[in-house]
Design a protein around this motif. Structure first.
Motif, PDB file in Angstrom:
ATOM      1  N   VAL A 289       0.832  -1.211   0.000  1.00  0.00           N
ATOM      2  CA  VAL A 289       0.000   0.000   0.000  1.00  0.00           C
ATOM      3  C   VAL A 289       0.864   1.256   0.000  1.00  0.00           C
ATOM      4  O   VAL A 289       0.591   2.222  -0.729  1.00  0.00           O
ATOM      5  CB  VAL A 289      -0.962  -0.016   1.206  1.00  0.00           C
ATOM      6  N   MET A 290       1.915   1.259   0.793  1.00  0.00           N
ATOM      7  CA  MET A 290       2.782   2.437   0.842  1.00  0.00           C
ATOM      8  C   MET A 290       3.531   2.637  -0.474  1.00  0.00           C
ATOM      9  O   MET A 290       3.620   3.754  -0.987  1.00  0.00           O
ATOM     10  CB  MET A 290       3.785   2.300   1.996  1.00  0.00           C
ATOM     11  N   LYS A 291       4.048   1.541  -1.040  1.00  0.00           N
ATOM     12  CA  LYS A 291       4.848   1.682  -2.255  1.00  0.00           C
ATOM     13  C   LYS A 291       3.985   2.052  -3.452  1.00  0.00           C
ATOM     14  O   LYS A 291       4.409   2.840  -4.314  1.00  0.00           O
ATOM     15  CB  LYS A 291       5.628   0.391  -2.516  1.00  0.00           C
ATOM     16  N   ILE A 292       2.770   1.537  -3.522  1.00  0.00           N
ATOM     17  CA  ILE A 292       1.922   1.909  -4.655  1.00  0.00           C
ATOM     18  C   ILE A 292       1.553   3.389  -4.572  1.00  0.00           C
ATOM     19  O   ILE A 292       1.427   4.065  -5.597  1.00  0.00           O
ATOM     20  CB  ILE A 292       0.663   1.016  -4.718  1.00  0.00           C
ATOM     21  N   THR A 293       1.433   3.912  -3.358  1.00  0.00           N
ATOM     22  CA  THR A 293       1.188   5.348  -3.176  1.00  0.00           C
ATOM     23  C   THR A 293       2.327   6.160  -3.777  1.00  0.00           C
ATOM     24  O   THR A 293       2.110   7.134  -4.516  1.00  0.00           O
ATOM     25  CB  THR A 293       1.050   5.678  -1.680  1.00  0.00           C
ATOM     26  N   LEU A 294       3.548   5.758  -3.482  1.00  0.00           N
ATOM     27  CA  LEU A 294       4.717   6.494  -3.965  1.00  0.00           C
ATOM     28  C   LEU A 294       4.827   6.440  -5.491  1.00  0.00           C
ATOM     29  O   LEU A 294       5.142   7.447  -6.134  1.00  0.00           O
ATOM     30  CB  LEU A 294       5.981   5.924  -3.317  1.00  0.00           C
TER      31      LEU A 294
ATOM     32  N   ILE B 295       3.118  10.958   3.136  1.00  0.00           N
ATOM     33  CA  ILE B 295       2.608   9.900   4.017  1.00  0.00           C
ATOM     34  C   ILE B 295       3.249   8.562   3.665  1.00  0.00           C
ATOM     35  O   ILE B 295       3.686   7.810   4.550  1.00  0.00           O
ATOM     36  CB  ILE B 295       1.078   9.820   3.922  1.00  0.00           C
ATOM     37  N   GLY B 296       3.334   8.249   2.368  1.00  0.00           N
ATOM     38  CA  GLY B 296       3.962   7.003   1.959  1.00  0.00           C
ATOM     39  C   GLY B 296       5.430   6.936   2.359  1.00  0.00           C
ATOM     40  O   GLY B 296       5.910   5.900   2.837  1.00  0.00           O
ATOM     41  N   ALA B 297       6.144   8.049   2.183  1.00  0.00           N
ATOM     42  CA  ALA B 297       7.565   8.083   2.524  1.00  0.00           C
ATOM     43  C   ALA B 297       7.782   7.949   4.026  1.00  0.00           C
ATOM     44  O   ALA B 297       8.648   7.187   4.483  1.00  0.00           O
ATOM     45  CB  ALA B 297       8.189   9.381   2.007  1.00  0.00           C
ATOM     46  N   LEU B 298       7.002   8.674   4.818  1.00  0.00           N
ATOM     47  CA  LEU B 298       7.139   8.579   6.279  1.00  0.00           C
ATOM     48  C   LEU B 298       6.766   7.183   6.767  1.00  0.00           C
ATOM     49  O   LEU B 298       7.354   6.673   7.728  1.00  0.00           O
ATOM     50  CB  LEU B 298       6.271   9.637   6.957  1.00  0.00           C
ATOM     51  N   GLY B 299       5.787   6.570   6.107  1.00  0.00           N
ATOM     52  CA  GLY B 299       5.447   5.195   6.452  1.00  0.00           C
ATOM     53  C   GLY B 299       6.604   4.254   6.179  1.00  0.00           C
ATOM     54  O   GLY B 299       6.887   3.350   6.972  1.00  0.00           O
ATOM     55  N   MET B 300       7.299   4.427   5.054  1.00  0.00           N
ATOM     56  CA  MET B 300       8.446   3.598   4.733  1.00  0.00           C
ATOM     57  C   MET B 300       9.571   3.773   5.759  1.00  0.00           C
ATOM     58  O   MET B 300      10.264   2.811   6.113  1.00  0.00           O
ATOM     59  CB  MET B 300       8.973   3.948   3.343  1.00  0.00           C
ATOM     60  N   ILE B 301       9.752   4.989   6.212  1.00  0.00           N
ATOM     61  CA  ILE B 301      10.775   5.236   7.232  1.00  0.00           C
ATOM     62  C   ILE B 301      10.417   4.523   8.533  1.00  0.00           C
ATOM     63  O   ILE B 301      11.291   4.057   9.264  1.00  0.00           O
ATOM     64  CB  ILE B 301      10.936   6.754   7.469  1.00  0.00           C
ATOM     65  N   GLY B 302       9.121   4.419   8.809  1.00  0.00           N
ATOM     66  CA  GLY B 302       8.665   3.767  10.040  1.00  0.00           C
ATOM     67  C   GLY B 302       8.208   4.742  11.090  1.00  0.00           C
ATOM     68  O   GLY B 302       8.241   4.440  12.293  1.00  0.00           O
ATOM     69  N   VAL B 303       7.750   5.918  10.661  1.00  0.00           N
ATOM     70  CA  VAL B 303       7.283   6.933  11.609  1.00  0.00           C
ATOM     71  C   VAL B 303       5.925   6.512  12.162  1.00  0.00           C
ATOM     72  O   VAL B 303       5.010   6.195  11.398  1.00  0.00           O
ATOM     73  CB  VAL B 303       7.177   8.303  10.904  1.00  0.00           C
TER      74      VAL B 303
ATOM     75  N   VAL C 106      -6.345   7.805  -1.773  1.00  0.00           N
ATOM     76  CA  VAL C 106      -6.986   6.662  -1.111  1.00  0.00           C
ATOM     77  C   VAL C 106      -5.944   5.767  -0.446  1.00  0.00           C
ATOM     78  O   VAL C 106      -6.098   5.357   0.714  1.00  0.00           O
ATOM     79  CB  VAL C 106      -7.824   5.859  -2.131  1.00  0.00           C
ATOM     80  N   THR C 107      -4.870   5.430  -1.154  1.00  0.00           N
ATOM     81  CA  THR C 107      -3.871   4.535  -0.579  1.00  0.00           C
ATOM     82  C   THR C 107      -3.074   5.205   0.543  1.00  0.00           C
ATOM     83  O   THR C 107      -2.653   4.539   1.495  1.00  0.00           O
ATOM     84  CB  THR C 107      -2.924   4.005  -1.663  1.00  0.00           C
ATOM     85  N   ALA C 108      -2.879   6.523   0.449  1.00  0.00           N
ATOM     86  CA  ALA C 108      -2.236   7.240   1.558  1.00  0.00           C
ATOM     87  C   ALA C 108      -3.122   7.197   2.800  1.00  0.00           C
ATOM     88  O   ALA C 108      -2.633   7.008   3.926  1.00  0.00           O
ATOM     89  CB  ALA C 108      -1.951   8.688   1.154  1.00  0.00           C
ATOM     90  N   LEU C 109      -4.427   7.356   2.598  1.00  0.00           N
ATOM     91  CA  LEU C 109      -5.352   7.258   3.721  1.00  0.00           C
ATOM     92  C   LEU C 109      -5.304   5.858   4.340  1.00  0.00           C
ATOM     93  O   LEU C 109      -5.330   5.709   5.575  1.00  0.00           O
ATOM     94  CB  LEU C 109      -6.770   7.588   3.251  1.00  0.00           C
ATOM     95  N   LEU C 110      -5.218   4.839   3.503  1.00  0.00           N
ATOM     96  CA  LEU C 110      -5.099   3.472   4.011  1.00  0.00           C
ATOM     97  C   LEU C 110      -3.816   3.291   4.824  1.00  0.00           C
ATOM     98  O   LEU C 110      -3.803   2.575   5.834  1.00  0.00           O
ATOM     99  CB  LEU C 110      -5.121   2.473   2.856  1.00  0.00           C
TER     100      LEU C 110
END
Length: 498
Positions: A342-347, A382-390, A466-470
């Motif tokens: 989900v995070m990578k498809i957002t990016l 949001i996708g990038a911060l999710g990948m970092i693990g925030v 949508v995917t960022a919200l997810l």
């Protein structure tokens, strides 16, 4: 015990039938083609929802079709397969919306969406495979269905990337085939079983089982982009953005990672694999890939190549969790299968938006782009911060469970890998965010397209939002029923049941 084979066939047919029909549609039949795609995606989601409910309540779905003497084409839905099926079905629908907007007015759309649907059908087949032979057949079908998408643009660079992809994946498929045939000769079965089916052979065929494990892992490692088998992935970024999103989040890379889950959990079993001494080297290889991918990402100016090397790193979190073993680490690896997708498809959606709307392909061209495309860059952030693990984003949940699992298994060194990787993630994502939000924009963009005062086309903007919200919700609501985390716990409870 209840069996319902029809539902399994319908889930495959919901993308296969529209895909075959689309091949014969003229290019100008835009409404019919889009309707077939969207109807198939919606139907697949409904069917998957029914199956999720059934499996959670103990219902069983299986179908066997004779294929070879003693071997069936076996489709089966269990909790593990449905984790991947749900991810594929959900992101396929979102990517379809995005692809309709992205490819508007471009040539060969019927060919593209036909193979696009076949690609998803093969991915669903990989997920639902009930034995290693069925897995192998759909795995190779996925290779064939994806190749036309990679070379879709028809340029010389695209053709070279496609040839590289075929060389890698056909070689990987050959290794997987050899390992599968050899294993069947030893075990007399290829059917996935909780805890594996090779336990009785560990003492008598130890050497052969180790070599077979290496063959299977090498074959799967090509699509999963394990170092040094990852070379095809960055080159495949010449493909259109919807294809890149599909490769990294749903189909090819995830099929390889899911294969690791099947081999470790349902072919060998974590206990037998540990007894053979193959789990430690697999964990080390995953750790090397995590760090290597992150280091290479640091030095990429091309945005999609930076995201590609990020994928090389991030997918190996799944493999690391499986290799560390233990229930908590397994939960971390399984839930990252979904979270990373989900995070990578957002990016990749956002990278496609920047390219299509402003002609931006390089990070050095992104100064101030957040002011011009705030919604796209908010989703990217949001996708990038999710990948970092925030915290509290989805990526944090994955890394938290991987870390806890490593401590539970007494493998403290994994914490160092996770911490180092997170720092490297920050190193290649935060400068992008800083440039986009805080640096002054240029006087003009490389190739700006007008959307009547809007940021971009709604079909390009809605999917990443949508995917960022997810990504946010999967972190905030991780403990909610039917969240990816809870489903990963459900799987692990079955895998580690006494």
């Amino acid at each position: 015990m209840n069996w319902d084979p029809g539902l399994l066939l319908l889930i495959l047919a919901s993308s296969l039938v529209p895909g075959l029909m689309i091949f014969f549609l003229p290019e100008e039949r835009v409404v019919i083609r889009s309707s077939l795609n969207l109807a198939g995606g919606l139907l697949k989601l409904v069917l998957v929802g029914v199956m999720l409910w059934g499996v959670f309540h103990g219902h069983h779905y299986e179908i066997r079709l004779p294929l070879l003497p003693g071997l069936d084409l076996l489709l089966r839905a269990d909790a593990e397969s449905l984790l991947f099926v749900t991810l594929s079905a959900g992101l396929w629908l979102v990517t379809t919306v995005y692809a309709i907007g992205y490819l508007e007015g471009s040539p060969h759309r019927s060919r593209f969406f036909g193979f696009f649907s076949l690609c998803v059908t093969a991915t669903i087949g990989v997920a639902l495979a009930g034995n290693l032979l069925t897995f192998l057949l759909f795995y190779e079908l996925l290779t064939l269905a994806t190749y036309p998408l990679i070379v879709h643009r028809g340029t010389e660079v695209a053709r070279q990337a496609g040839q590289t992809y075929l060389r890698y994946t056909i070689a990987g498929g050959a290794l997987l085939l050899v390992g599968t045939v050899w294993l069947y000769g030893l075990a007399g079965t290829l059917e996935f079983t909780h805890g594996g089916f090779v336990a009785e052979l560990v003492d008598t065929h130890r050497g052969a089982l180790i070599v077979i494990f290496v063959l299977l892992i090498a074959g799967l490692g090509v699509k999963a982009a394990l170092v040094p088998l990852h070379g095809w992935l960055p080159r495949a970024m010449v493909a259109p953005a919807p294809v890149s999103a599909l490769l990294h989040a749903v189909a090819v890379v995830k099929a390889g990672a899911f294969g690791f889950v099947r081999v470790v959990d349902d072919v060998y079993g974590a206990g037998s694999a540990a007894h053979l001494g193959v789990m430690g080297p697999l964990a080390v290889l995953a750790a090397v890939t995590i760090i290597y991918g992150s280091l290479r990402a640091l030095f990429q100016d091309d945005l999609k190549r930076r995201l590609a090397f990020s994928t090389v790193s991030q997918v190996s979190y799944i493999i690391l969790g499986i290799a560390v073993a233990g229930p908590i680490a397994t939960i971390g690896g399984l839930v990252h299968l979904v979270h990373q997708g989900v995070m990578k498809i957002t990016l990749f959606f956002c990278a496609g938006n920047l390219a299509e709307t402003l002609g931006i392909h390089k990070i050095s061209e992104m100064n101030g782009v957040g002011r011009r495309m705030p919604w796209t860059m908010a989703a990217f952030t949001i996708g990038a911060l999710g990948m970092i693990g925030v915290p509290p984003l989805a990526g944090f949940i994955s890394k938290w469970y991987l870390g806890l699992g490593a401590l539970e298994a007494g493998q403290d060194w994994v914490i160092i890998i996770l911490a180092g990787s997170s720092l490297l993630n920050a190193g290649y994502f935060l400068p992008v965010l800083y440039a986009a939000w805080f640096k002054p924009p240029p006087d003009s963009w490389p190739a700006e397209r007008s959307y009547g005062g809007r940021e971009t086309a709604w079909a390009l903007l809605a999917p990443p939002v949508v995917t960022a919200l997810l990504t946010v919700l999967m972190g905030l609501l991780a403990s909610a029923p039917f969240s990816p985390l809870q489903w990963a716990r459900f799987i692990t409870t079955q895998e580690y049941a006494p």
